[in-house]
Write an enzyme that holds these catalytic residues in place. Structure first.
Site, short mmCIF file in Angstrom:
data_model
loop_
_atom_site.label_atom_id
_atom_site.label_comp_id
_atom_site.label_asym_id
_atom_site.label_seq_id
_atom_site.Cartn_x
_atom_site.Cartn_y
_atom_site.Cartn_z
N PRO A 218 -7.41 8.29 -3.02
CA PRO A 218 -8.65 9.05 -2.81
C PRO A 218 -8.54 10.41 -3.50
CG PRO A 218 -7.29 9.13 -0.83
CD PRO A 218 -6.58 8.22 -1.80
N ASP A 390 -4.73 14.26 -4.80
CA ASP A 390 -4.65 13.13 -3.87
C ASP A 390 -4.98 13.68 -2.49
OD1 ASP A 390 -3.95 11.12 -2.11
OD2 ASP A 390 -2.12 10.57 -3.18
N HIS A 391 -6.15 13.28 -1.94
CA HIS A 391 -6.62 13.85 -0.68
C HIS A 391 -5.76 13.44 0.52
CE1 HIS A 391 -9.29 16.18 1.63
NE2 HIS A 391 -10.44 15.83 1.09
N ARG A 392 -4.90 12.45 0.34
CA ARG A 392 -3.99 12.08 1.42
C ARG A 392 -2.93 13.15 1.64
NH1 ARG A 392 -2.16 6.36 -0.95
NH2 ARG A 392 -1.80 7.82 -2.69
#
Length: 418
Positions: A218, A390-392
């Site tokens: 994401p 990377d939104h994680r």
């Protein structure tokens, strides 16, 4: 006792290898540790060495062919040793018989390399035709009946050149798959032509790695415009001090990124699936374009190196990357990557994250723009950068703070000296 020559994993991410060149021919004496072949991995062309002493008795794949890791591609043994149990007689199609200097005595057991070459391909009634994936694809495109083709590969396997040779002799069938056509605009009325180029190992890896990124990861993007006027002035002063102090804009950016990462370790991270690994050292991957695709050599501990040292490493890496001469350790282990297309006049773009890294910085061109300062327009050097996150691992505010620090370092480059 015969020694098997296996396709080895010559890089950490290698899944298959393409044989570029046999350095040793069948019949040549071989010593353990000597180079016997050159293999194209997913990143570079590497040397494969012998794991035993003797004579190269068989070459089971031809130059240009690809084999999976662990596949048998050759055999080393004594001149009169029976290797048919290893090759299954396949060596006859792979290479000529040993030279007279090392040939087996007439009374000894005949070696597999002396067996007669196949005269015809297996018929349809004998079961599936042994063929390479590329040969099957070409046969389908050109309407060539595989069962009617004599294979020249190992064990009578049908390979690309067999299909190409058969294509001119066979009439295409009605089930031939239509092929895309590209008209040659230089010759009016000429026959449309196409060129099918097999994927290189590097291009295969690029496709696989980027597919792993753009889908599952994401990603969000943050763009910032940075004033590079002070960097330009600093570079001019460095050049005036001597050629040895000359650095590129990219060298300065790499240094600034490395320092910013040490101040924001939450951006300097890897996603490991069930955990996040944070790094306190900045190992910067530098994207380099080659004829076959991108390769990313790594400038290690860039936060501890001066711009001049970074510049020397960057030039050396770029040169050897284009020559396919990098060692695996030189293009693995990055904690963060930088991709710069500014030299191509690209104003702004987004780059795809290289897993398991948390982010990548896309750098655009530096341009002179009018900026309103103190009641008037003044010319300033401006550059846009885009951070793919990377939104994680990285939240929006975290990425924004990293870019804020990067902007401060580049707009006041003297800060990088302390």
């Amino acid at each position: 006792m015969a020694t098997k020559v296996m396709m080895e994993a010559l890089s950490p991410t290698m899944e298959e290898g393409r044989l570029v060149k046999w350095v040793k021919n069948v019949g040549d004496a071989v010593k353990s540790g000597e180079t016997i072949a050159e293999v194209e991995t997913d990143k570079a062309i590497m040397e494969m060495v012998a794991r035993g002493d003797g004579v190269l008795r068989a070459q089971l794949i031809k130059e240009g062919e690809t084999s999976a890791i662990g596949a048998l591609i050759g055999v080393i043994g004594t001149a009169d040793e029976d290797i048919s149990g290893l090759t299954g007689g396949a060596s006859a199609a792979a290479a000529p018989a040993p030279s007279p200097a090392v040939a087996a005595p007439a009374t000894s057991t005949p070696v597999a390399a002396a067996a007669p070459a196949p005269t015809a391909a297996p018929s349809a009634s004998a079961g599936p035709v042994r063929s390479s994936p590329l040969a099957r694809r070409l046969a389908a495109e050109r309407g060539v009946d595989l069962s009617a083709v004599a294979g020249s590969g190992p064990g009578g396997r049908v390979i690309r050149r067999d299909i190409e040779a058969a294509g001119s002799a066979q009439t295409p069938t009605a089930v031939a798959v239509p092929r895309p056509l590209v008209q040659d605009s230089n010759r009016s009325g000429s026959t449309p032509t196409v060129v099918d180029v097999p994927l290189s190992q590097m291009r295969k890896t690029i496709a696989r790695r980027l597919s792993e990124s753009i889908g599952p990861v994401p990603t969000f993007y943050l763009t910032s415009e940075i004033d590079m006027t002070a960097v330009g002035q600093m570079r001019e002063q460095m050049v005036a001090s001597g050629e040895q102090f000359k650095v590129s804009v990219n060298d300065v950016i790499i240094k600034a990124v490395a320092i910013a990462l040490t101040r924001h370790p939450e951006v300097n991270a890897h996603w490991l699936g069930d955990s996040i690994r944070y790094f306190h050292e900045a190992h910067i991957g530098m994207a380099v374009a080659t004829d076959d695709g991108l390769i990313v050599p790594v400038i290690r501990n860039a936060h501890l190196k001066g711009m001049g040292e970074i510049g020397k490493e960057a030039k050396d890496f770029a040169k050897r990357a284009r020559e396919r001469k990098l060692a695996p350790a030189e293009y693995s282990g990055a904690t963060f990557s930088v991709s710069n297309l500014g030299m191509f006049g690209i104003d702004q773009f987004t780059a795809i994250i290289n897993p398991p890294e948390a982010a990548i910085l896309a750098v655009g061109a530096t341009e002179t723009k009018p900026v309103w300062e103190n009641g008037q327009f003044v010319p300033r050097q401006r550059m846009r950068v885009t951070l793919s996150c990377d939104h994680r691992i990285i939240d929006g505010a975290v990425g924004a703070k990293f870019l804020q620090t990067l902007r401060q370092l580049l707009e006041t480059p003297m800060m990088m000296l302390f």
